[in-house]
Design a protein around this motif. Sequence first.
Motif, PDB file in Angstrom:
ATOM      1  N   ARG A  82      -6.325   0.537 -11.273  1.00 59.66           N
ATOM      2  CA  ARG A  82      -6.004   1.903 -10.840  1.00 59.66           C
ATOM      3  C   ARG A  82      -4.499   2.099 -11.014  1.00 59.66           C
ATOM      4  O   ARG A  82      -3.727   1.783 -10.120  1.00 59.66           O
ATOM      5  CB  ARG A  82      -6.419   2.119  -9.387  1.00 59.66           C
ATOM      6  CG  ARG A  82      -7.912   2.041  -9.152  1.00 59.66           C
ATOM      7  CD  ARG A  82      -8.677   3.135  -9.879  1.00 59.66           C
ATOM      8  NE  ARG A  82     -10.091   3.104  -9.576  1.00 59.66           N
ATOM      9  CZ  ARG A  82     -10.680   3.899  -8.690  1.00 59.66           C
ATOM     10  NH1 ARG A  82      -9.951   4.800  -8.025  1.00 59.66           N
ATOM     11  NH2 ARG A  82     -11.970   3.800  -8.450  1.00 59.66           N
ATOM     12  N   ASN A 116       1.446   2.453  -6.384  1.00 57.26           N
ATOM     13  CA  ASN A 116       1.229   3.083  -5.081  1.00 57.26           C
ATOM     14  C   ASN A 116      -0.155   3.714  -4.959  1.00 57.26           C
ATOM     15  O   ASN A 116      -0.720   3.785  -3.865  1.00 57.26           O
ATOM     16  CB  ASN A 116       2.302   4.138  -4.809  1.00 57.26           C
ATOM     17  CG  ASN A 116       3.684   3.545  -4.711  1.00 57.26           C
ATOM     18  OD1 ASN A 116       3.846   2.324  -4.646  1.00 57.26           O
ATOM     19  ND2 ASN A 116       4.700   4.390  -4.719  1.00 57.26           N
ATOM     20  N   ILE A 117      -0.714   4.178  -6.078  1.00 56.25           N
ATOM     21  CA  ILE A 117      -2.062   4.757  -6.048  1.00 56.25           C
ATOM     22  C   ILE A 117      -3.078   3.684  -5.667  1.00 56.25           C
ATOM     23  O   ILE A 117      -3.978   3.915  -4.847  1.00 56.25           O
ATOM     24  CB  ILE A 117      -2.405   5.395  -7.408  1.00 56.25           C
ATOM     25  CG1 ILE A 117      -1.570   6.667  -7.617  1.00 56.25           C
ATOM     26  CG2 ILE A 117      -3.898   5.717  -7.509  1.00 56.25           C
ATOM     27  CD1 ILE A 117      -1.721   7.303  -8.979  1.00 56.25           C
ATOM     28  N   ASN A 135       4.961  -2.038  -4.611  1.00 58.88           N
ATOM     29  CA  ASN A 135       4.256  -1.099  -3.733  1.00 58.88           C
ATOM     30  C   ASN A 135       4.263  -1.474  -2.253  1.00 58.88           C
ATOM     31  O   ASN A 135       4.025  -0.621  -1.403  1.00 58.88           O
ATOM     32  CB  ASN A 135       2.813  -0.845  -4.220  1.00 58.88           C
ATOM     33  CG  ASN A 135       2.005  -2.105  -4.415  1.00 58.88           C
ATOM     34  OD1 ASN A 135       2.346  -3.177  -3.928  1.00 58.88           O
ATOM     35  ND2 ASN A 135       0.908  -1.981  -5.151  1.00 58.88           N
ATOM     36  N   ASP A 142      -2.727   2.858  -1.926  1.00 57.87           N
ATOM     37  CA  ASP A 142      -3.296   3.892  -1.063  1.00 57.87           C
ATOM     38  C   ASP A 142      -4.817   3.826  -1.058  1.00 57.87           C
ATOM     39  O   ASP A 142      -5.451   4.003  -0.013  1.00 57.87           O
ATOM     40  CB  ASP A 142      -2.813   5.267  -1.538  1.00 57.87           C
ATOM     41  CG  ASP A 142      -3.290   6.386  -0.632  1.00 57.87           C
ATOM     42  OD1 ASP A 142      -3.157   6.259   0.599  1.00 57.87           O
ATOM     43  OD2 ASP A 142      -3.807   7.397  -1.154  1.00 57.87           O
TER      44      ASP A 142
END
Length: 331
Positions: free
Chosen positions: A74, A80-81, A103, A84
């Motif tokens: 991803r 960071n995606i 991250n 999350d």
Amino acid sequence: MNKPDFKPMRRRAALAFLALLGMGAAAPAFAAYPDQPIKLVIGFPPGGGGDLYGRLIANELGKSLGQTIVVDNRTGAGGNIAADLVAKARPDGYTLLLAMSGNLAVAPATRPQSIPYKVPDDFAYVGMILEAPHGLFVAQASRFKTARELLDAARTQKLSFASTGAGAAAHMGMEMVVKEAGIQMLHVPYRGSGPAITDMIGGQVDSFFATASPLISQVRQGQIRLLAITGDKRNPAIPDVPTFKELGVNVPVTQWYGLVAPAGTPEPVVRKLSEHLSRVLATPEVRDAIRRDAATERDLGTAAFRKFILEDIERYKGALTPELLKEISTR
């Protein structure tokens, strides 16, 4: 005389009994973990350095656990995606994140208000996997043969360094070098190491600061040169390359990787994952694969890994200046 009311007492006793039954049922459930495939979310595209380490661990940890670990790439926002996504996943031990300095340390240090998750609160910490040094690279034809020559020249000349993005781990590392050495250098951010190296070889930028391990093969092939690395001591895979610490420039940050799960993942599950990760890191196959390109395995368990991340966040915070924050916020 009123008769005592035993109903509340019987109700509490019944609830206590049910709780004990629940604990008894939970133990076999945790003991059976994992009874289905586990997903490892990686914030890099396939083939990159982080992805290769992630797939190595997914394969070997899966063997140790006796269950398949499926990699889910991803990409985006510097990892960071992916972070999350895992922070918001169901905390059952079946979704893990290949955490990294970017991250879980740099982003919380430099832009905590703009990331949609919180460190350390949103994660359960399984364990650290490895550290890789950052390095200062120059073109093979560069006039700078040593890091000392480059740093000394930067005192009187306008020199530049490339990175793969403003506010990324490597950029922050070089800003620490600049600060500790008492020099100034122009930062030129790129979208990936390929364009940065091309421009460095072409003379558009003087140097490139990046995680060393993915570029070691190009160094060995004589395409680029590595002048110095971060870390406390020289790396056995590249023994001729000095550390910045040897040059009197103490820059402790590295690129690291580890495993985390969503906060709330049952402690027995986290402990089991951590124990199996330790076993995997002790195998010759995994150690050799990690060490081949100047990385080093780091077996830090749950509490020690969490502590390391919090300390790393503070290291990056210490490098921030108003000018640097402005540059990061405008990129």
